[in-house]
Enzyme design. Structure first.
Site, PDB file in Angstrom:
ATOM      1  N   ASP A  54       0.706  -1.332  -0.101  1.00 57.57           N
ATOM      2  CA  ASP A  54      -0.073  -0.005  -0.011  1.00 57.57           C
ATOM      3  C   ASP A  54       1.117   1.451  -0.072  1.00 57.57           C
ATOM      4  O   ASP A  54       0.278   2.173  -0.042  1.00 57.57           O
ATOM      5  CB  ASP A  54      -0.928   0.069   1.280  1.00 57.57           C
ATOM      6  CG  ASP A  54      -0.375  -0.235   2.655  1.00 57.57           C
ATOM      7  OD1 ASP A  54       0.783  -0.207   2.659  1.00 57.57           O
ATOM      8  OD2 ASP A  54      -0.934   0.163   3.471  1.00 57.57           O
ATOM      9  N   SER A  55       2.055   1.018  -0.091  1.00 58.44           N
ATOM     10  CA  SER A  55       3.007   2.016  -0.256  1.00 58.44           C
ATOM     11  C   SER A  55       2.739   2.837  -1.624  1.00 58.44           C
ATOM     12  O   SER A  55       3.470   3.752  -1.828  1.00 58.44           O
ATOM     13  CB  SER A  55       4.494   1.794   0.033  1.00 58.44           C
ATOM     14  OG  SER A  55       4.971   0.480  -1.062  1.00 58.44           O
ATOM     15  N   ASP A  93      -1.035  -6.094  -0.057  1.00 54.75           N
ATOM     16  CA  ASP A  93      -1.458  -5.535   1.213  1.00 54.75           C
ATOM     17  C   ASP A  93      -2.635  -5.362   1.336  1.00 54.75           C
ATOM     18  O   ASP A  93      -3.401  -4.868   0.348  1.00 54.75           O
ATOM     19  CB  ASP A  93      -0.849  -4.226   1.348  1.00 54.75           C
ATOM     20  CG  ASP A  93       0.532  -4.030   2.254  1.00 54.75           C
ATOM     21  OD1 ASP A  93       1.122  -4.935   2.940  1.00 54.75           O
ATOM     22  OD2 ASP A  93       1.448  -3.190   1.761  1.00 54.75           O
ATOM     23  N   LYS A 122      -1.008  -9.505   3.239  1.00 56.51           N
ATOM     24  CA  LYS A 122      -0.133  -8.889   4.531  1.00 56.51           C
ATOM     25  C   LYS A 122      -1.272  -7.943   5.110  1.00 56.51           C
ATOM     26  O   LYS A 122      -1.923  -7.199   4.441  1.00 56.51           O
ATOM     27  CB  LYS A 122       1.023  -8.182   3.932  1.00 56.51           C
ATOM     28  CG  LYS A 122       1.707  -7.522   5.121  1.00 56.51           C
ATOM     29  CD  LYS A 122       3.202  -7.180   4.787  1.00 56.51           C
ATOM     30  CE  LYS A 122       3.237  -5.943   3.855  1.00 56.51           C
ATOM     31  NZ  LYS A 122       3.030  -4.671   4.480  1.00 56.51           N
ATOM     32  N   GLU A 124      -1.272  -5.245   8.900  1.00 53.34           N
ATOM     33  CA  GLU A 124      -0.524  -4.840   9.791  1.00 53.34           C
ATOM     34  C   GLU A 124      -1.032  -4.828  11.164  1.00 53.34           C
ATOM     35  O   GLU A 124      -2.299  -4.703  11.413  1.00 53.34           O
ATOM     36  CB  GLU A 124      -0.370  -3.229   9.430  1.00 53.34           C
ATOM     37  CG  GLU A 124       0.391  -3.049   8.179  1.00 53.34           C
ATOM     38  CD  GLU A 124       0.714  -1.564   8.035  1.00 53.34           C
ATOM     39  OE1 GLU A 124       0.374  -0.796   8.967  1.00 53.34           O
ATOM     40  OE2 GLU A 124       1.056  -1.167   6.695  1.00 53.34           O
ATOM     41  N   GLU A 191       9.312  -4.085  10.495  1.00 56.99           N
ATOM     42  CA  GLU A 191      10.064  -2.898   9.800  1.00 56.99           C
ATOM     43  C   GLU A 191      10.362  -1.798  10.910  1.00 56.99           C
ATOM     44  O   GLU A 191       9.796  -1.700  12.030  1.00 56.99           O
ATOM     45  CB  GLU A 191       8.651  -2.184   9.400  1.00 56.99           C
ATOM     46  CG  GLU A 191       9.210  -0.808   8.442  1.00 56.99           C
ATOM     47  CD  GLU A 191       8.096  -0.123   7.506  1.00 56.99           C
ATOM     48  OE1 GLU A 191       7.091  -0.941   7.220  1.00 56.99           O
ATOM     49  OE2 GLU A 191       8.484   0.928   7.007  1.00 56.99           O
TER      50      GLU A 191
END
Ligand code: KIV
Length: 282
Positions: A54-55, A93, A122, A124, A191
């Site tokens: 999602d970057s 993501d 993925k 978070e 991270e």
């Protein structure tokens, strides 16, 4: 420094193969990828895992955070990458707001991404998301966790800073990692955490494929944002995190073409010469 080019006959990367690779001590090289052209370039350079991160909110859309990115946008970019039928494992993501409400919401979102071509999703965070991870895994969806600096929580975390520095925060992260592993997470992005902590999590969970970003060299693999490691973020006026190397800069002062730069990243991750253990933080 040698380049790492795949044999044309090499089989597609699977979770099983990634586990075998890690078990024999070969590091996993992962990069973000949001489009078909780069998917082909990265695949030709033998990147093991492509992450439709999602970057893409920052990199493709010019947003200041990943928060505005929608599920539909993630599915679109996943389909762009998947259409090239990469040899690499394809992870996407779950974006902000698409999975936090309930395991059922996460399943519906994950199904959208898997239908678009993702092989793994993925998400978070730990804590309350452990049950969600178990729910997805029990329904046949491979899951990668993401602990440490979780950009979707940037406001709650107070900015982009190293996580897990003090004993309490480190213990919290260890507990989250253990719970996510027990819930069936197969991979785990760590991270911006101290390298000793990332190394400990990797050692304590041999079945969990840990992937570091700004977390030292002790993880099972590494990931970077493609535009950062190609030096493009800096050229575009953005800030290149300190732990990122510009792989287009050859050691002899030459500028490397994109495919060679990516191949150098793969080779250096596998050789253990990237990342530099001494560089931390943004
Ligand atoms: O979205 C992303 O690019 C990521 C990586 C930084 C791991 O999650």
């Amino acid at each position: 420094m040698s380049s790492h080019t795949p044999e044309p006959t090499q089989p597609r990367v699977s979770l099983h193969r990634l586990r075998e690779q890690a078990a024999r001590g070969e590091k996993i090289a992962m990069l973000t990828c949001y489009d078909a052209t780069f998917a082909q370039v990265l695949d030709a350079a033998a990147v093991d895992v492509l992450l439709v991160g999602d970057s893409l909110g920052n990199v493709m859309q010019g947003q200041v955070s990943t928060l505005p990115v929608t599920l539909e946008q993630m599915a679109y970019h996943t389909a762009c990458v998947a259409r090239t039928q990469p040899r690499a494992w394809l992870m996407t993501d779950l974006p902000y707001g698409s999975y936090e409400a309930s395991p059922e919401q996460a399943l519906a979102s994950a199904v959208t991404l898997m239908r678009a071509g993702a092989q793994m999703v993925k998400l978070e965070g730990g804590g309350p998301l452990v049950d969600t991870v178990r729910f997805l895994v029990d329904r046949g969806i491979p899951v990668c966790g993401h602990l440490g600096l979780t950009p979707q929580r940037v406001h709650a975390l107070g900015g982009f800073r190293v996580q897990g520095r003090d004993a309490k925060a480190a213990a919290h992260l260890r507990t989250d990692a253990a719970n996510l592993a027990a819930a069936g997470a197969a991979m785990m992005v760590l991270e911006l955490v101290p390298s000793e902590l990332a190394r400990d999590v990797t050692r304590d969970h041999p079945d969990l494929l840990t992937i570091g970003i700004g977390a030292g060299a002790g993880t099972a693999g590494q990931v970077l944002v493609l535009q950062d490691m190609l030096g493009l973020t800096a050229v575009a006026g953005g800030k290149r995190p300190r732990f990122v190397r510009d792989f287009t800069q050859g050691r002899d002062g030459t500028t490397l073409p994109v495919r060679e730069a990516v191949a150098t990243y793969v080779a250096d991750v596998k050789a253990g010469t990237f990342p530099d253990e001494s560089v931390h933080g943004y």
